[in-house]
Design an enzyme around this catalytic site. Structure first.
Site, PDB file in Angstrom:
ATOM      1  N   GLY A  14      43.463-122.614  -0.948  1.00  0.00           N
ATOM      2  CA  GLY A  14      42.329-121.851  -0.440  1.00  0.00           C
ATOM      3  C   GLY A  14      42.325-122.018   1.234  1.00  0.00           C
ATOM      4  O   GLY A  14      41.393-121.773   1.693  1.00  0.00           O
ATOM      5  N   ASN A  16      43.846-120.135   3.547  1.00  0.00           N
ATOM      6  CA  ASN A  16      43.393-119.009   4.157  1.00  0.00           C
ATOM      7  C   ASN A  16      42.052-118.550   3.973  1.00  0.00           C
ATOM      8  O   ASN A  16      41.359-118.081   4.667  1.00  0.00           O
ATOM      9  CB  ASN A  16      44.438-117.854   3.682  1.00  0.00           C
ATOM     10  CG  ASN A  16      45.957-117.931   4.379  1.00  0.00           C
ATOM     11  OD1 ASN A  16      45.632-117.895   5.694  1.00  0.00           O
ATOM     12  ND2 ASN A  16      46.954-118.222   3.614  1.00  0.00           N
ATOM     13  N   ASN A 100      47.292-108.032   1.423  1.00  0.00           N
ATOM     14  CA  ASN A 100      47.910-109.444   1.019  1.00  0.00           C
ATOM     15  C   ASN A 100      48.315-110.350   2.508  1.00  0.00           C
ATOM     16  O   ASN A 100      48.983-109.594   3.175  1.00  0.00           O
ATOM     17  CB  ASN A 100      49.253-109.097   0.292  1.00  0.00           C
ATOM     18  CG  ASN A 100      49.625-110.562  -0.415  1.00  0.00           C
ATOM     19  OD1 ASN A 100      48.951-111.479  -0.781  1.00  0.00           O
ATOM     20  ND2 ASN A 100      50.992-110.392  -0.322  1.00  0.00           N
ATOM     21  N   HIS A 102      51.483-112.680   3.714  1.00  0.00           N
ATOM     22  CA  HIS A 102      52.855-113.218   3.163  1.00  0.00           C
ATOM     23  C   HIS A 102      53.391-114.042   4.278  1.00  0.00           C
ATOM     24  O   HIS A 102      53.259-113.550   5.233  1.00  0.00           O
ATOM     25  CB  HIS A 102      53.770-112.014   2.742  1.00  0.00           C
ATOM     26  CG  HIS A 102      55.026-112.455   2.115  1.00  0.00           C
ATOM     27  ND1 HIS A 102      54.907-112.732   0.782  1.00  0.00           N
ATOM     28  CD2 HIS A 102      56.142-112.527   2.660  1.00  0.00           C
ATOM     29  CE1 HIS A 102      56.158-113.103   0.491  1.00  0.00           C
ATOM     30  NE2 HIS A 102      56.987-112.988   1.612  1.00  0.00           N
ATOM     31  N   ASP A 143      55.277-106.523  -2.065  1.00  0.00           N
ATOM     32  CA  ASP A 143      55.574-106.852  -0.906  1.00  0.00           C
ATOM     33  C   ASP A 143      56.062-105.818  -0.089  1.00  0.00           C
ATOM     34  O   ASP A 143      56.718-106.020   0.919  1.00  0.00           O
ATOM     35  CB  ASP A 143      56.386-108.007  -0.603  1.00  0.00           C
ATOM     36  CG  ASP A 143      55.737-109.293  -1.263  1.00  0.00           C
ATOM     37  OD1 ASP A 143      54.428-109.463  -0.957  1.00  0.00           O
ATOM     38  OD2 ASP A 143      56.193-110.483  -1.536  1.00  0.00           O
ATOM     39  N   GLU A 174      49.113-117.655   9.686  1.00  0.00           N
ATOM     40  CA  GLU A 174      48.592-116.957   8.582  1.00  0.00           C
ATOM     41  C   GLU A 174      47.227-116.793   8.893  1.00  0.00           C
ATOM     42  O   GLU A 174      46.567-115.885   8.858  1.00  0.00           O
ATOM     43  CB  GLU A 174      48.837-117.618   7.209  1.00  0.00           C
ATOM     44  CG  GLU A 174      50.250-117.275   6.633  1.00  0.00           C
ATOM     45  CD  GLU A 174      50.414-117.821   5.346  1.00  0.00           C
ATOM     46  OE1 GLU A 174      49.662-117.874   4.582  1.00  0.00           O
ATOM     47  OE2 GLU A 174      51.415-118.450   5.156  1.00  0.00           O
TER      48      GLU A 174
END
Length: 188
Positions: A14, A16, A100, A102, A143, A174
């Protein structure tokens, strides 16, 4: 500027999620992380949520997940290292409301099986001169949803000596672009 109720879905440590918790505390965006969900009871992301006073749930079934999202009046779902494929039922219920993060410059190194260290191992093996991260909307095709934001990293193989080092460098990106993506969505 909208104030959205966010659900962040995680499967692992976790980091992010933590960057979003920190951004919320700093007032970087208006939205509120109202719910954190993991498909794994061992995910450290759940502890991060609890430490921040955010409701955290372990949910394995898509029906339970959809019920929890609706019950908590979630406006936007943020997949932040969530390693379970999202069902078409959930995608349809939250069309253009699931994003999302990626760890590559999509469309390169996307699709089934391309997540986490696997992406960085492939980029490293291919000796790509650049990589990065992408935040995109989630669609039925893994994606392949519309891109919200991307940021590049020029790869210097004299400095970055392993896929793990590459992963760490991309993770910094990110953390930055995920909170930027939420801000972009708030302004739409």
């Amino acid at each position: 500027m909208q104030k959205l109720k966010l659900a962040v879905l995680v499967s692992g440590s976790g980091t992010n999620l933590q960057s979003l918790i920190d951004a919320q505390k700093e007032g970087y965006f208006n939205s509120e992380i109202a719910l954190v969900v993991s498909n794994k009871a061992s995910a450290y992301g759940l502890t991060r949520a609890e430490n921040a006073g955010i409701k955290a749930l372990v949910i394995k079934s898509d029906k339970e997940l959809l019920d929890a999202l609706l019950e908590n009046e979630i406006d936007l779902i943020v997949l932040a290292g969530y390693l379970k494929v999202i069902s078409s039922e959930l995608i349809n219920a939250y069309e253009n409301k699931i994003i999302n993060i990626h760890p590559s410059l999509l469309p390169e190194y996307g699709g089934h099986g391309m997540y986490g260290l696997y992406v960085h191992e492939k980029v490293f093996a291919d000796k790509k001169d650049q990589t990065g991260a992408t935040v995109h909307y989630v669609t039925a095709e893994v994606d392949e949803g519309p891109i919200i934001i991307q940021k590049k990293l020029i790869v210097d193989y004299d400095v970055i000596k392993s896929p793990e080092e590459l992963q760490k460098a991309v993770l910094v990106i990110e953390h930055q672009i995920l909170k930027e993506a939420i801000k972009i969505i708030e302004e739409q």
